[in-house]
Design a protein around this motif. Structure first.
Motif, PDB file in Angstrom:
ATOM      1  N   UNK A 124       0.844  -1.192   0.000  1.00 42.04           N
ATOM      2  CA  UNK A 124       0.000   0.000   0.000  1.00 42.04           C
ATOM      3  C   UNK A 124       0.885   1.250   0.000  1.00 42.04           C
ATOM      4  N   UNK A 125       0.291   2.368  -0.384  1.00 45.20           N
ATOM      5  CA  UNK A 125       0.989   3.655  -0.345  1.00 45.20           C
ATOM      6  C   UNK A 125       0.281   4.571   0.636  1.00 45.20           C
ATOM      7  N   UNK A 126       1.014   5.042   1.652  1.00 43.06           N
ATOM      8  CA  UNK A 126       0.493   6.055   2.570  1.00 43.06           C
ATOM      9  C   UNK A 126       0.906   7.417   2.017  1.00 43.06           C
ATOM     10  N   UNK A 127      -0.045   8.143   1.451  1.00 47.11           N
ATOM     11  CA  UNK A 127       0.212   9.442   0.831  1.00 47.11           C
ATOM     12  C   UNK A 127      -0.297  10.545   1.745  1.00 47.11           C
ATOM     13  N   UNK A 128       0.598  11.440   2.151  1.00 50.10           N
ATOM     14  CA  UNK A 128       0.243  12.506   3.095  1.00 50.10           C
ATOM     15  C   UNK A 128       0.587  13.852   2.458  1.00 50.10           C
ATOM     16  N   UNK A 129      -0.390  14.749   2.391  1.00 51.70           N
ATOM     17  CA  UNK A 129      -0.167  16.112   1.902  1.00 51.70           C
ATOM     18  C   UNK A 129      -0.071  17.036   3.107  1.00 51.70           C
ATOM     19  N   UNK A 130       1.023  17.804   3.187  1.00 49.17           N
ATOM     20  CA  UNK A 130       1.258  18.667   4.353  1.00 49.17           C
ATOM     21  C   UNK A 130       1.564  20.088   3.876  1.00 49.17           C
ATOM     22  N   UNK A 131       1.595  20.993   4.849  1.00 49.07           N
ATOM     23  CA  UNK A 131       1.755  22.409   4.507  1.00 49.07           C
ATOM     24  C   UNK A 131       3.200  22.808   4.249  1.00 49.07           C
ATOM     25  N   UNK A 132       4.139  22.192   4.980  1.00 43.48           N
ATOM     26  CA  UNK A 132       5.520  22.654   4.866  1.00 43.48           C
ATOM     27  C   UNK A 132       6.481  21.547   5.296  1.00 43.48           C
ATOM     28  N   UNK A 133       7.778  21.882   5.253  1.00 49.11           N
ATOM     29  CA  UNK A 133       8.822  20.912   5.556  1.00 49.11           C
ATOM     30  C   UNK A 133       8.773  20.457   7.017  1.00 49.11           C
ATOM     31  N   UNK A 134       8.457  21.367   7.924  1.00 49.08           N
ATOM     32  CA  UNK A 134       8.393  21.008   9.343  1.00 49.08           C
ATOM     33  C   UNK A 134       7.315  19.958   9.593  1.00 49.08           C
ATOM     34  N   UNK A 135       6.173  20.123   8.931  1.00 47.52           N
ATOM     35  CA  UNK A 135       5.090  19.153   9.097  1.00 47.52           C
ATOM     36  C   UNK A 135       5.461  17.825   8.441  1.00 47.52           C
ATOM     37  N   UNK A 136       6.209  17.892   7.351  1.00 53.00           N
ATOM     38  CA  UNK A 136       6.670  16.655   6.710  1.00 53.00           C
ATOM     39  C   UNK A 136       7.587  15.874   7.654  1.00 53.00           C
ATOM     40  N   UNK A 137       8.517  16.570   8.304  1.00 54.92           N
ATOM     41  CA  UNK A 137       9.432  15.910   9.223  1.00 54.92           C
ATOM     42  C   UNK A 137       8.685  15.325  10.417  1.00 54.92           C
ATOM     43  N   UNK A 138       7.671  16.021  10.879  1.00 54.38           N
ATOM     44  CA  UNK A 138       6.855  15.500  11.976  1.00 54.38           C
ATOM     45  C   UNK A 138       6.139  14.211  11.561  1.00 54.38           C
ATOM     46  N   UNK A 139       5.744  14.150  10.296  1.00 51.16           N
ATOM     47  CA  UNK A 139       5.090  12.940   9.786  1.00 51.16           C
ATOM     48  C   UNK A 139       6.056  11.765   9.805  1.00 51.16           C
ATOM     49  N   UNK A 140       7.310  11.986   9.415  1.00 57.50           N
ATOM     50  CA  UNK A 140       8.292  10.901   9.450  1.00 57.50           C
ATOM     51  C   UNK A 140       8.500  10.402  10.877  1.00 57.50           C
ATOM     52  N   UNK A 141       8.553  11.326  11.834  1.00 60.13           N
ATOM     53  CA  UNK A 141       8.717  10.914  13.239  1.00 60.13           C
ATOM     54  C   UNK A 141       7.535  10.053  13.686  1.00 60.13           C
ATOM     55  N   UNK A 142       6.349  10.475  13.312  1.00 59.93           N
ATOM     56  CA  UNK A 142       5.145   9.730  13.697  1.00 59.93           C
ATOM     57  C   UNK A 142       5.138   8.349  13.041  1.00 59.93           C
ATOM     58  N   UNK A 143       5.445   8.294  11.759  1.00 61.23           N
ATOM     59  CA  UNK A 143       5.459   7.012  11.060  1.00 61.23           C
ATOM     60  C   UNK A 143       6.494   6.061  11.656  1.00 61.23           C
ATOM     61  N   UNK A 144       7.668   6.602  11.980  1.00 60.09           N
ATOM     62  CA  UNK A 144       8.717   5.763  12.554  1.00 60.09           C
ATOM     63  C   UNK A 144       8.301   5.260  13.937  1.00 60.09           C
ATOM     64  N   UNK A 145       7.719   6.140  14.747  1.00 60.89           N
ATOM     65  CA  UNK A 145       7.313   5.757  16.100  1.00 60.89           C
ATOM     66  C   UNK A 145       6.233   4.677  16.070  1.00 60.89           C
TER      67      UNK A 145
END
Length: 363
Positions: A124-145
């Motif tokens: 599957x593909x988890x596709x996330x649209x975010x506002x900026x780079x900071x929110x993108x990095x927060x998404x990676x932290x959440x996915x990893x956790x």
């Protein structure tokens, strides 16, 4: 699909030492115990929240994830390796406005290529649209956790991209879409933007154009930085007068910038656009001003989606297989998870496709 199921539990990470006894350097790690203390909950509750397992309220889960992110907690690598189970999901985060993504054909083709490979593997593909780079990095932290994805595809690289050290710290497998010069040694798949820009400028120069403008993408994008540099060098090499106007890739800014160029004092006779969407918007502006293509102005687009072929006149473009690009990136990420050596892969050099929008400058 939810990562972290199948009874997996993250184990508390303690301090690690390296070097001979008595001479080692102690490296402190944030532990589940510390997160539990900060949140005022049990270590078991923290484990459930971080593994995205039932057993805690959504409010507790949100509080645990927030504290974990603030403390820059990352899962214990050894504990992760104890579990062979995977989420069978790849992640892709797009830090673009929703409107640009709706209009921009590039990402539709790229995601289509990704999906064509994943569907063969039942991924599957988890596709996330975010506002900026900071929110993108927060998404990676959440996915990893939460162990939500097995790996990520990273687009729109920046110069000195802050996502690269974060992905290393999270130990999150990734393939970067961009030039090795931007990838910091991480595995990447790229197209040769420098060679493509040289080809575009050689083309307009061969037609006799001396004043060339470029309607470019965002200047903080590494790919645009590489094109900027190539444009500057090539215009000097060819003895051209060049000007660059940066935009956000949108049709609105593509149209506005084209109008400014064509109504200004230093009007170019050829314009190169960094994507198809802006080129088509620019074509409409040219025609609205009563100018003829290519008699008064030559237009060159980038990517060569269907948009370039259905306009009247059809637009000359630097062409490459966007769907194939997305598929190649996905295959490389699958190979990385299978133990392949991380490396850079040149996918293609965009090729010039000449159409009706190309012609000599007005005499």
């Amino acid at each position: 699909m939810t990562a972290g199921g199948n009874g997996r539990t993250l184990k508390e990470s303690g301090p690690a030492t390296c070097g001979p006894a008595g001479e080692g350097v102690v490296v402190s790690h944030v532990t589940i115990k510390e997160i539990a203390r900060r949140c005022g909950v049990s270590q078991g509750a923290v484990s459930y929240a971080l593994n995205n397992r039932p057993g805690v309220s959504e409010a507790t889960r949100a509080r645990v994830l927030k504290v974990a992110a603030e403390l820059e907690w990352v899962p214990n690598r050894a504990a992760r390796q104890l579990s062979a189970a995977r989420s069978e999901t790849f992640g892709l985060v797009l830090a673009r406005t929703a409107q640009t993504l709706i209009e921009e054909p590039y990402f539709m083709g790229f995601v289509g290529g990704v999906e064509s490979v994943l569907s063969e593997r039942s991924y599957a593909l988890a596709l996330q649209v975010v506002a900026d780079l900071a929110e993108e990095m927060a998404t990676y932290r959440k996915w990893a956790a939460e162990r939500r994805v097995d790996g990520v595809i990273v687009v729109d690289l920046r110069v000195d991209d802050p996502r690269i050290p974060l992905l290393r710290k999270l130990d999150l497998p990734a393939v970067l879409v961009g030039d090795p010069e931007l990838a910091g040694g991480m595995p990447c798949v790229w197209t040769n933007g420098t060679a493509a820009m040289n080809a575009a400028l050689d083309h307009v120069a061969s037609l006799g154009h001396r004043a060339v403008a470029r309607v470019a993408g965002p200047p903080d994008f590494g790919e645009i930085w590489i094109r900027d540099r190539a444009f500057e060098f090539a215009t000097c090499r060819l003895g051209l007068t060049g000007q660059v106007r940066h935009t956000d890739f949108s049709a609105v800014q593509g149209a506005t910038t084209t109008r400014d160029l064509l109504t200004g004092d230093a009007r170019p006779t050829a314009i190169i656009y960094d994507n198809d969407l802006m080129a088509v918007a620019g074509l409409a502006v040219v025609q609205g001003l009563g100018l003829r293509i290519p008699d008064d102005i030559t237009l060159v687009a980038w990517d060569d989606s269907t948009l370039c072929r259905i306009t009247n006149p059809a637009i000359t473009a630097m062409s490459h297989n966007i769907v194939g690009y997305g598929a190649e990136v996905t295959r490389r990420l699958l190979e990385l998870l299978s133990g392949a050596r991380p490396q850079a892969h040149l996918y293609s050099t965009p090729l010039l496709t000449i159409r009706e929008s190309s012609g000599p400058p007005p005499s």
